[in-house]
Enzyme design. Structure first.
Site, PDB file in Angstrom:
ATOM      1  N   THR A 183     -40.230  19.736   3.520  1.00  0.00           N
ATOM      2  CA  THR A 183     -39.216  19.167   2.647  1.00  0.00           C
ATOM      3  C   THR A 183     -37.954  18.926   3.457  1.00  0.00           C
ATOM      4  O   THR A 183     -37.571  19.749   4.288  1.00  0.00           O
ATOM      5  CB  THR A 183     -38.898  20.098   1.462  1.00  0.00           C
ATOM      6  OG1 THR A 183     -37.752  19.585   0.776  1.00  0.00           O
ATOM      7  CG2 THR A 183     -38.612  21.529   1.869  1.00  0.00           C
ATOM      8  N   GLU A 328     -40.787  23.832  -2.681  1.00  0.00           N
ATOM      9  CA  GLU A 328     -40.886  25.283  -2.484  1.00  0.00           C
ATOM     10  C   GLU A 328     -41.488  25.998  -3.690  1.00  0.00           C
ATOM     11  O   GLU A 328     -41.850  27.159  -3.606  1.00  0.00           O
ATOM     12  CB  GLU A 328     -39.490  25.873  -2.228  1.00  0.00           C
ATOM     13  CG  GLU A 328     -38.819  25.467  -0.939  1.00  0.00           C
ATOM     14  CD  GLU A 328     -38.052  24.148  -1.035  1.00  0.00           C
ATOM     15  OE1 GLU A 328     -38.383  23.305  -1.900  1.00  0.00           O
ATOM     16  OE2 GLU A 328     -37.118  23.956  -0.226  1.00  0.00           O
ATOM     17  N   LYS A 434     -30.461  12.733  -3.258  1.00  0.00           N
ATOM     18  CA  LYS A 434     -31.824  12.350  -3.610  1.00  0.00           C
ATOM     19  C   LYS A 434     -31.850  10.942  -4.183  1.00  0.00           C
ATOM     20  O   LYS A 434     -31.274  10.690  -5.222  1.00  0.00           O
ATOM     21  CB  LYS A 434     -32.419  13.329  -4.590  1.00  0.00           C
ATOM     22  CG  LYS A 434     -33.918  13.332  -4.503  1.00  0.00           C
ATOM     23  CD  LYS A 434     -34.486  14.514  -5.182  1.00  0.00           C
ATOM     24  CE  LYS A 434     -35.874  14.815  -4.644  1.00  0.00           C
ATOM     25  NZ  LYS A 434     -36.597  15.672  -5.555  1.00  0.00           N
ATOM     26  N   TRP A 439     -35.326  12.501  -0.136  1.00  0.00           N
ATOM     27  CA  TRP A 439     -34.062  13.078   0.327  1.00  0.00           C
ATOM     28  C   TRP A 439     -33.391  12.259   1.413  1.00  0.00           C
ATOM     29  O   TRP A 439     -34.048  11.733   2.298  1.00  0.00           O
ATOM     30  CB  TRP A 439     -34.296  14.488   0.882  1.00  0.00           C
ATOM     31  CG  TRP A 439     -34.711  15.465  -0.155  1.00  0.00           C
ATOM     32  CD1 TRP A 439     -35.956  15.999  -0.298  1.00  0.00           C
ATOM     33  CD2 TRP A 439     -33.892  16.035  -1.197  1.00  0.00           C
ATOM     34  NE1 TRP A 439     -35.954  16.869  -1.368  1.00  0.00           N
ATOM     35  CE2 TRP A 439     -34.714  16.909  -1.929  1.00  0.00           C
ATOM     36  CE3 TRP A 439     -32.567  15.887  -1.572  1.00  0.00           C
ATOM     37  CZ2 TRP A 439     -34.256  17.631  -3.021  1.00  0.00           C
ATOM     38  CZ3 TRP A 439     -32.098  16.604  -2.667  1.00  0.00           C
ATOM     39  CH2 TRP A 439     -32.930  17.463  -3.375  1.00  0.00           C
TER      40      TRP A 439
HETATM   41  P1  AMP Z   1     -38.271  18.258  -3.824  1.00  0.00           P
HETATM   42  O1  AMP Z   1     -38.510  19.486  -3.053  1.00  0.00           O
HETATM   43  O2  AMP Z   1     -38.134  17.050  -2.985  1.00  0.00           O
HETATM   44  O3  AMP Z   1     -39.262  18.101  -4.929  1.00  0.00           O
HETATM   45  O4  AMP Z   1     -36.842  18.382  -4.526  1.00  0.00           O
HETATM   46  C1  AMP Z   1     -36.489  19.446  -5.370  1.00  0.00           C
HETATM   47  C2  AMP Z   1     -35.097  19.244  -5.897  1.00  0.00           C
HETATM   48  O5  AMP Z   1     -35.036  18.060  -6.702  1.00  0.00           O
HETATM   49  C3  AMP Z   1     -34.581  20.342  -6.789  1.00  0.00           C
HETATM   50  O6  AMP Z   1     -34.103  21.451  -6.056  1.00  0.00           O
HETATM   51  C4  AMP Z   1     -33.465  19.597  -7.523  1.00  0.00           C
HETATM   52  O7  AMP Z   1     -32.305  19.484  -6.724  1.00  0.00           O
HETATM   53  C5  AMP Z   1     -34.048  18.217  -7.712  1.00  0.00           C
HETATM   54  N1  AMP Z   1     -34.697  18.145  -9.034  1.00  0.00           N
HETATM   55  C6  AMP Z   1     -36.006  18.271  -9.326  1.00  0.00           C
HETATM   56  N2  AMP Z   1     -36.228  18.136 -10.653  1.00  0.00           N
HETATM   57  C7  AMP Z   1     -35.033  17.935 -11.229  1.00  0.00           C
HETATM   58  C8  AMP Z   1     -34.581  17.735 -12.580  1.00  0.00           C
HETATM   59  N3  AMP Z   1     -35.432  17.674 -13.613  1.00  0.00           N
HETATM   60  N4  AMP Z   1     -33.256  17.582 -12.773  1.00  0.00           N
HETATM   61  C9  AMP Z   1     -32.369  17.611 -11.751  1.00  0.00           C
HETATM   62  N5  AMP Z   1     -32.738  17.782 -10.460  1.00  0.00           N
HETATM   63  C10 AMP Z   1     -34.048  17.943 -10.192  1.00  0.00           C
END
Ligand code: AMP
Length: 544
Positions: A183, A328, A434, A439
């Protein structure tokens, strides 16, 4: 302790998923969209091909614990790799095809991948990088396309065809590594999350719970979210375990083929980030496809706008359910089904949260001072989680130990939790942006901007964006007497970062606000942006 007399040593391994596909779920279907139309296979047939893939990978020298990487879309072959690598005792490493070459090089070398299974439509993205991969011995090319200049090429179908049926699967420990996914949602180099058989199996069961995604034998599941992004939110393993059919879109991720797939294949469950559903909404408003087969669309990875959920529900009868999670966390952490007693506005209130914690996942919110905050829906703090499918450390990266403490993962998300356990994300403590579900590192962008002769300081913050969820806004301080236009800066970035990272908006400021210890204080910049105090330039504006 009086020990329970149950079979505690019965390992929770992905072999159970494979055996279910071969046997009881053998008539389940995998449909893949290809250039030549739809390709269909039964789970029993897929399981037999998984055996052959295992035998082929063994022939190519893959042993227990070795990393087998994939660089591919959501396809039947990718599903085969999802089962073969872990079931033979190796580790499935899903490479994100959208990463910038330097990041890919870092990840492949850090993971010490031995083999990369690459879709032939993506070969060109690896050709130049191949000589820089230190441990890769073979490229297994899926599909008939040209293998370009890739060295040591083996054709996927030839590899499978050369094997005899059957494979002697090893008996594995449920704690053995099964999957690896990096990630970049952190600062610094991408971090590897190393899933185990146990965590993947329990997470798949979790996705089958009625109060989460409720994946069942009745479903036809369309994972639009890539299989290189947090295991496509667990949908492939959950579907194979439950016996739900899988509808794989491959590289056809545009609204038109997607809505044709939903309509034609009577999809019941789908998952994708908000950006994709926004595009589909525009298309659906114009073309009125029949989306009525869908019972649940899981949407997350970024905050899901209520207007999007309302529009789909009112105009197309399609229900979007917001979920929160991270690479994670495997990734399902919480799902926003409202309490049954809630009605009207209150119901929408719950549906607009990041959801209620999945069973077995625990959370707490911790203030800057390290104090645990109450679940009153008001108090905010960093969200911390723990549970059987949550990472306890990153792969071979001790510099990140501070992200984990007392058995909890610090998520970098700032949240409030109400008495019923609904999580509302209010901010982000981590310094990343994001955009469209992927990212962008603000720190990397700042470094590259500050490499420009005319730039003395640069701080990049996220700016809310309807289509992409967020886009980077670069706040730039020019050197005394220096001069650079937005176009100059964009040009400067063009061969240094991925194209989709390049900000289209810049704010030229006199100074980057700093904290007491001299760090960029982005909170101040974000506040100034919110209050309309930053003058944002998006076109040919010259500052000097
Ligand atoms: P990833 O590891 O790329 O799936 O990203 C995870 C991150 O995406 C989380 O720590 C949040 O910052 C953001 N994220 C995921 N789901 C949501 C949601 N429903 N609302 C706001 N942020 C989210």
């Amino acid at each position: 302790m009086l020990e329970g007399l149950m079979q505690h040593d019965y390992p929770l391994t992905l072999g159970h998923v494979l055996e279910r596909m071969r046997g009881m779920n053998g008539d389940g279907e995998v449909v893949t969209l290809t250039d030549d139309g739809l390709r269909r296979a039964r789970y029993a047939e897929v399981a037999e091909r998984v055996d052959r893939l295992c035998a082929g990978l063994r022939e190519l020298g893959i042993e227990e614990g070795d990393r087998v990487a994939t660089f591919s879309w959501n396809t039947q072959e990718h599903l085969e790799a999802y089962l073969a690598a872990p079931c033979m005792g190796a580790v499935l490493h899903t490479l994100n095809i959208r990463l910038f070459p330097e990041q890919l090089e870092y990840i492949v070398n850090h993971a010490e991948d031995q083999i990369i299974l690459v879709d032939s439509s993506l070969v060109s993205a690896l050709e130049e990088l191949a000589p820089k991969f230190e441990t890769v011995r073979h490229f297994v090319v899926i599909g008939d396309g040209d293998a370009g200049s890739l060295p040591s090429v083996v054709r996927y179908e030839e590899l499978l065809a050369a094997q005899s049926p059957g494979f002697a699967y090893p008996r594995l420990d449920e704690r053995a590594a099964a999957g690896l996914c990096y990630t970049s949602g952190t600062t610094g180099n991408p971090k590897g999350v190393l899933y185990s058989h146990r965590s993947n199996v329990l997470h798949a069961l979790g996705a089958c719970l009625a109060d989460s995604l409720g994946v069942s034998r009745e479903d036809r599941v369309l994972p639009v979210v890539p299989m290189f992004h947090a295991n496509a939110w667990g949908l492939p393993y959950a579907s194979a375990l439950a016996g739900a059919d899988l509808v794989m879109p491959s590289r056809f991720l545009q609204p038109e083929p997607l809505s044709r797939l939903i309509e034609g294949e009577r999809v019941t469950v789908a998952g994708a980030v908000p950006t994709l559903w926004l595009d589909l909404l525009r298309y659906a408003d114009e073309h009125e496809p029949d989306l009525s087969s869908i019972r649940l669309v899981a949407c997350g990875g970024a905050a899901v706008p209520r207007s999007l959920m309302e529009a789909f529900e009112e105009r197309h009868g399609m229900r979007i359910v917001q979920a929160w999670g991270m690479t994670e966390t495997s990734p399902l952490g919480s799902v926003a089904h409202p309490p049954s007693e809630a009605e009207g506005e209150e119901r929408w209130g719950y549906r607009s949260t990041a959801g209620r914690l999945m069973p077995l996942v625990e959370a707490r919110i911790v203030s800057d001072e390290g104090e645990e905050m109450p679940w009153d829906g008001e108090a905010t703090g960093e969200l911390e989680v723990r549970g059987p499918w949550i990472a306890r450390s990153y792969y071979e990266d001790p510099s990140t130990d501070e992200r984990f403490h007392d058995g909890w993962l610090r998520t970098g998300d700032v949240a409030a939790i109400d008495a019923k356990g609904y999580i509302r994300i209010t901010d982000r403590a981590k310094d990343v942006i994001k955009s469209g579900g992927e990212w962008i590192s603000s720190v990397d962008l700042e470094g590259e901007l500050m490499a420009h002769d005319a730039v003395s300081e640069a701080a990049v913050i996220a700016r809310p964006d309807e289509r992409w969820s967020e886009r980077p806004l670069a706040c730039v301080v020019l050197e005394d007497g220096g001069s650079a236009s937005v176009e100059d800066l964009r040009e400067h970035l063009s061969d240094r970062v991925a194209k989709w990272w390049i900000p289209s908006e810049f704010a030229f400021i006199d100074e980057v606000p700093k904290t007491s210890v001299g760090k960029f204080d982005k909170k101040v910049l974000r506040r100034r942006l919110e209050e309309g105090e930053l003058e944002v330039a998006g076109e040919e504006v010259t500052a000097s």
